[in-house]
Design an enzyme around this catalytic site. Structure first.
Site, PDB file in Angstrom:
ATOM      1  N   GLN A  22       1.180 -27.853  33.602  1.00 13.66           N
ATOM      2  CA  GLN A  22       1.037 -29.386  33.616  1.00 13.66           C
ATOM      3  C   GLN A  22       3.089 -29.606  33.333  1.00 13.66           C
ATOM      4  O   GLN A  22       3.781 -30.205  33.786  1.00 13.66           O
ATOM      5  CB  GLN A  22       0.581 -30.468  32.878  1.00 13.66           C
ATOM      6  CG  GLN A  22      -0.940 -30.625  32.927  1.00 13.66           C
ATOM      7  CD  GLN A  22      -1.441 -31.878  31.933  1.00 13.66           C
ATOM      8  OE1 GLN A  22      -1.825 -31.091  30.877  1.00 13.66           O
ATOM      9  NE2 GLN A  22      -1.685 -33.189  32.317  1.00 13.66           N
ATOM     10  N   HIS A  42      -2.472 -25.142  46.012  1.00 15.43           N
ATOM     11  CA  HIS A  42      -1.620 -24.771  47.352  1.00 15.43           C
ATOM     12  C   HIS A  42      -2.567 -24.995  48.763  1.00 15.43           C
ATOM     13  O   HIS A  42      -2.519 -25.013  49.801  1.00 15.43           O
ATOM     14  CB  HIS A  42      -1.181 -23.486  47.410  1.00 15.43           C
ATOM     15  CG  HIS A  42      -0.041 -23.639  46.362  1.00 15.43           C
ATOM     16  ND1 HIS A  42       0.124 -22.024  45.624  1.00 15.43           N
ATOM     17  CD2 HIS A  42       0.856 -24.706  46.008  1.00 15.43           C
ATOM     18  CE1 HIS A  42       1.183 -22.476  44.741  1.00 15.43           C
ATOM     19  NE2 HIS A  42       1.810 -23.601  44.653  1.00 15.43           N
ATOM     20  N   ARG A  80       2.918 -28.986  20.060  1.00 18.24           N
ATOM     21  CA  ARG A  80       1.823 -28.335  20.813  1.00 18.24           C
ATOM     22  C   ARG A  80       1.967 -27.980  22.041  1.00 18.24           C
ATOM     23  O   ARG A  80       2.137 -28.877  22.615  1.00 18.24           O
ATOM     24  CB  ARG A  80       0.027 -29.079  20.682  1.00 18.24           C
ATOM     25  CG  ARG A  80      -0.671 -28.546  20.946  1.00 18.24           C
ATOM     26  CD  ARG A  80      -2.384 -29.640  21.208  1.00 18.24           C
ATOM     27  NE  ARG A  80      -3.231 -29.278  21.845  1.00 18.24           N
ATOM     28  CZ  ARG A  80      -4.067 -29.456  22.533  1.00 18.24           C
ATOM     29  NH1 ARG A  80      -3.486 -30.534  23.089  1.00 18.24           N
ATOM     30  NH2 ARG A  80      -4.609 -29.076  23.589  1.00 18.24           N
ATOM     31  N   HIS A 125      -5.166 -24.060  28.500  1.00 14.47           N
ATOM     32  CA  HIS A 125      -5.572 -25.255  28.836  1.00 14.47           C
ATOM     33  C   HIS A 125      -5.942 -25.648  30.293  1.00 14.47           C
ATOM     34  O   HIS A 125      -4.771 -26.062  30.874  1.00 14.47           O
ATOM     35  CB  HIS A 125      -4.180 -25.934  28.630  1.00 14.47           C
ATOM     36  CG  HIS A 125      -4.636 -27.138  28.555  1.00 14.47           C
ATOM     37  ND1 HIS A 125      -4.023 -28.354  27.170  1.00 14.47           N
ATOM     38  CD2 HIS A 125      -5.153 -28.366  29.320  1.00 14.47           C
ATOM     39  CE1 HIS A 125      -4.747 -29.862  27.346  1.00 14.47           C
ATOM     40  NE2 HIS A 125      -5.171 -30.104  28.687  1.00 14.47           N
ATOM     41  N   ASN A 169      -8.859 -25.736  25.047  1.00 16.74           N
ATOM     42  CA  ASN A 169      -8.861 -26.952  24.794  1.00 16.74           C
ATOM     43  C   ASN A 169      -9.746 -27.886  25.712  1.00 16.74           C
ATOM     44  O   ASN A 169      -9.680 -27.455  27.091  1.00 16.74           O
ATOM     45  CB  ASN A 169      -7.239 -28.048  25.984  1.00 16.74           C
ATOM     46  CG  ASN A 169      -7.285 -28.681  25.944  1.00 16.74           C
ATOM     47  OD1 ASN A 169      -6.917 -29.928  24.934  1.00 16.74           O
ATOM     48  ND2 ASN A 169      -6.993 -29.524  27.776  1.00 16.74           N
ATOM     49  N   GLU A 170     -10.278 -28.867  25.132  1.00 13.13           N
ATOM     50  CA  GLU A 170     -11.640 -30.010  25.682  1.00 13.13           C
ATOM     51  C   GLU A 170     -12.303 -28.962  26.908  1.00 13.13           C
ATOM     52  O   GLU A 170     -12.177 -29.041  28.255  1.00 13.13           O
ATOM     53  CB  GLU A 170     -10.853 -30.601  27.139  1.00 13.13           C
ATOM     54  CG  GLU A 170      -9.964 -31.844  25.727  1.00 13.13           C
ATOM     55  CD  GLU A 170      -9.839 -33.100  26.594  1.00 13.13           C
ATOM     56  OE1 GLU A 170      -9.851 -32.582  28.690  1.00 13.13           O
ATOM     57  OE2 GLU A 170      -8.352 -33.361  26.253  1.00 13.13           O
ATOM     58  N   ASN A 313      -8.747 -35.231  20.545  1.00 16.07           N
ATOM     59  CA  ASN A 313      -8.666 -35.462  22.198  1.00 16.07           C
ATOM     60  C   ASN A 313      -9.590 -36.628  21.942  1.00 16.07           C
ATOM     61  O   ASN A 313     -10.029 -36.705  22.492  1.00 16.07           O
ATOM     62  CB  ASN A 313      -8.009 -35.057  22.969  1.00 16.07           C
ATOM     63  CG  ASN A 313      -7.396 -33.378  23.012  1.00 16.07           C
ATOM     64  OD1 ASN A 313      -6.441 -33.600  21.470  1.00 16.07           O
ATOM     65  ND2 ASN A 313      -7.057 -32.633  24.005  1.00 16.07           N
ATOM     66  N   TYR A 315      -8.794 -40.563  23.788  1.00 11.85           N
ATOM     67  CA  TYR A 315      -7.890 -41.684  25.242  1.00 11.85           C
ATOM     68  C   TYR A 315      -8.991 -43.321  24.318  1.00 11.85           C
ATOM     69  O   TYR A 315      -7.708 -44.256  25.037  1.00 11.85           O
ATOM     70  CB  TYR A 315      -8.002 -41.028  25.866  1.00 11.85           C
ATOM     71  CG  TYR A 315      -7.265 -40.240  25.929  1.00 11.85           C
ATOM     72  CD1 TYR A 315      -7.652 -38.568  25.377  1.00 11.85           C
ATOM     73  CD2 TYR A 315      -5.611 -40.544  26.162  1.00 11.85           C
ATOM     74  CE1 TYR A 315      -6.726 -37.948  25.762  1.00 11.85           C
ATOM     75  CE2 TYR A 315      -4.481 -39.880  26.988  1.00 11.85           C
ATOM     76  CZ  TYR A 315      -5.527 -38.232  26.144  1.00 11.85           C
ATOM     77  OH  TYR A 315      -4.595 -37.150  26.347  1.00 11.85           O
ATOM     78  N   GLU A 377      -4.328 -35.169  21.111  1.00  9.28           N
ATOM     79  CA  GLU A 377      -3.748 -36.108  22.054  1.00  9.28           C
ATOM     80  C   GLU A 377      -4.282 -37.368  21.833  1.00  9.28           C
ATOM     81  O   GLU A 377      -5.459 -37.205  21.770  1.00  9.28           O
ATOM     82  CB  GLU A 377      -4.916 -35.226  23.078  1.00  9.28           C
ATOM     83  CG  GLU A 377      -3.735 -34.455  23.931  1.00  9.28           C
ATOM     84  CD  GLU A 377      -4.650 -33.917  24.939  1.00  9.28           C
ATOM     85  OE1 GLU A 377      -4.959 -34.244  25.993  1.00  9.28           O
ATOM     86  OE2 GLU A 377      -4.727 -32.189  25.677  1.00  9.28           O
TER      87      GLU A 377
HETATM   88  C1  BGC Z   1      -5.886 -33.647  29.164  1.00 11.03           C
HETATM   89  C2  BGC Z   1      -4.789 -33.424  30.069  1.00 11.03           C
HETATM   90  C3  BGC Z   1      -4.564 -34.662  30.463  1.00 11.03           C
HETATM   91  C4  BGC Z   1      -4.282 -36.185  29.583  1.00 11.03           C
HETATM   92  C5  BGC Z   1      -4.452 -37.239  29.665  1.00 11.03           C
HETATM   93  C6  BGC Z   1      -6.924 -35.233  28.482  1.00 11.03           C
HETATM   94  O1  BGC Z   1      -7.859 -35.163  28.379  1.00 11.03           O
HETATM   95  O2  BGC Z   1      -6.443 -32.379  27.636  1.00 11.03           O
HETATM   96  O3  BGC Z   1      -4.234 -32.294  30.021  1.00 11.03           O
HETATM   97  O4  BGC Z   1      -3.358 -35.138  31.194  1.00 11.03           O
HETATM   98  O5  BGC Z   1      -5.591 -36.053  28.664  1.00 11.03           O
HETATM   99  O6  BGC Z   1      -5.820 -37.651  30.847  1.00 11.03           O
END
Ligand code: BGC
Length: 470
Positions: A22, A42, A80, A125, A169-170, A313, A315, A377
């Site tokens: 990223q 690509h 991280r 990741h 990661n995830e 993580n 959100y 995250e």
């Molecule tokens: C991921 C990141 C991603 C972020 C935002 C997470 O699930 O680990 O790579 O950019 O969410 O969507």
């Protein structure tokens, strides 16, 4: 809110996170090999919303010192980042080791340490070297040993300086790359073959072997800690009916428990509800065995307990009720919903539901005996503005819930990292969604980083270890 202690412990680790594909760019520089995101961006640019790629991204490969300046400005104590497997092993295996790749990460780590910022390193990741994808990627059990080889190189060459390691990661998102349409590379649609569950089992095994390798070969001399990072929504029952409560419990076990239970659960192994449901669905499909490969006794024992702490993580949240299940969690028999009143971010999945943060942290505490947790995250996306008041509101409300989880629920949380330090390549959404605290101008060759208003807010929280009362 009044009366709540909205502070954070003295030694709390505040910081920020990014991931190699990223931010790094330099996709074919200094001997780096091709990975699955290079390939998909690509060869099929139209699967990325704006047709973009991470060829240059934030150019952190050349500009990591600017990233560290930004971290300093934020007052971060931890950074991280992840390592690009194909930068270290261009063909995926130890038959060819790219010294320039190792040098890059050593320089980055040295610069962080010089600035009193602790590196936390994610080994994987999502950017698998393409030769490994060509033999089936994470569905092929051979990948377990290739991952262990790769991890040994990292621990050997970087482990003297790195005290915090995450293998994956995830991993649920890695699995989704094998069954969920329009999502993660390699974008395969192989659910009917159980591909996602094969990935799950292989990642659990690879993780466990690396953990034991660390114990045997590195822990004594390096004195670090190793774990992995899991992602989860909070799953709230749609109503207080028994069915909805059960649906929410099933959902969290499919999304989070499928990795957490084998590692942290009392008896190890996949959660019973996942085993039962997948068995039933597999029978209904006409198969003679479950799509979920069983873990035998030896593997259950080997996987159990392989986390010195847990990375989480988080959100957003979903409401759960029994239903056909969706692309997110197939076979669960749970349908996921949102409350239209929840504020939204630029990312379609991301609704602002701060109370879900406290609930998932509390659930982890209750379910797994209060393990040490670091939030690796948490963050908010918009379309790109320096005056990012919505991001500030997101952080304010989520951090309140975090402090409540620590101070009132006694959750054993020792750190919190924002996603993300700076705007970057947001996978299939390209550069259309921005998560950064620092703005990056992707139209300029020198990719200047500019602090957004949220930098001031976060900086103040990091410094005072307190949330403003307003
Ligand atoms: C991921 C990141 C991603 C972020 C935002 C997470 O699930 O680990 O790579 O950019 O969410 O969507």
């Amino acid at each position: 809110m009044v009366g709540r202690d909205m502070s954070f412990p003295e030694d709390f680790l505040f910081g920020a996170a990014t991931a190699s594909y990223q931010v790094e760019g330099a996709w074919d520089k200094d001997g780096k090999g091709e990975n699955i995101w290079d390939r998909i961006t690509h060869e099929k640019p139209n699967v990325i919303q704006d047709g973009s790629n991470g060829d240059v991204a934030c150019d952190s490969y050349h500009r990591y010192k600017e990233d560290i300046k930004a971290l300093k400005e934020l007052g971060a104590k931890m950074y991280r980042f992840s390592i690009s497997w194909s930068r270290i092993l261009p063909n995926g295996t130890i038959t060819s080791i790219n010294q320039k790749g190792i040098d890059y990460y050593r320089k980055l780590i040295a610069e962080l340490l010089e600035n009193d910022i602790q590196p936390m390193v994610t080994m994987y990741h999502w950017d698998l070297p393409t030769p490994l994808q060509d033999i089936g990627g994470w569905t092929n059990p051979a990948i377990i040993e290739y991952f262990v080889d790769y991890a040994r190189i990292l621990l050997t060459h970087l482990g003297d300086k790195v005290k915090w390691w995450l293998t994956f990661n995830e991993p649920t998102h890695v699995a989704r790359g094998y069954f969920q349409p329009n999502f993660m590379a390699p974008q395969l649609l192989l659910h009917h073959l159980g591909a996602g569950y094969m990935v799950t089992a292989n990642i659990l095994k690879a993780h466990a072997l690396v953990y034991h390798m660390y114990d045997k070969e590195f822990r004594h001399s390096q004195q670090g800690k190793i774990s992995l990072t899991l992602h989860s929504f909070w799953y709230e029952p749609m109503s207080d009916s028994e069915e909805d409560i059960k649906a929410a419990n099933t959902a969290i076990n499919f999304d989070f428990g499928i990795f957490a239970h084998p590692i942290l659960g009392k008896d190890g192994d996949f959660p019973a509800v996942v085993k039962e449901r997948v068995e039933v669905v597999s029978k209904e499909m006409g198969l003679k065995r479950s799509l979920l490969p069983p873990l035998d006794k030896e593997w259950i024992a080997r996987i159990k307990g392989t986390a010195d702490f847990l990375g989480v993580n988080h959100y957003t949240t979903r409401l759960c009720t029994p239903g056909p299940g969706g692309v997110n969690i197939p076979d669960s028999g749970v349908s996921l919903h949102i409350d239209p009143a929840w504020p939204i971010a630029a990312s379609a999945y991301l609704k602002v539901v701060p109370w879900g943060f406290r609930k998932i942290l509390r659930w982890i505490k209750d379910e797994y005996g209060n393990p040490p947790v670091i939030v690796t995250e948490n963050g908010f996306s918009d379309r790109g503005t320096l005056n990012d008041i919505d991001r500030i509101n997101y952080y304010r409300s989520y951090l309140r819930e975090l402090s409540t989880a620590i101070n009132e629920d006694n959750c054993n949380i020792f750190g919190y990292l924002v996603w993300s330090l700076m705007d970057n390549f947001e996978w299939i959404r390209g550069y259309t969604e921005k998560f950064g605290l620092f703005h990056v101008d992707f139209n300029k060759p020198d990719r200047p980083r500019t602090p957004k208003d949220s930098v001031n807010f976060i900086k103040n929280v990091f410094k005072t270890r307190k949330l403003p009362r307003d």
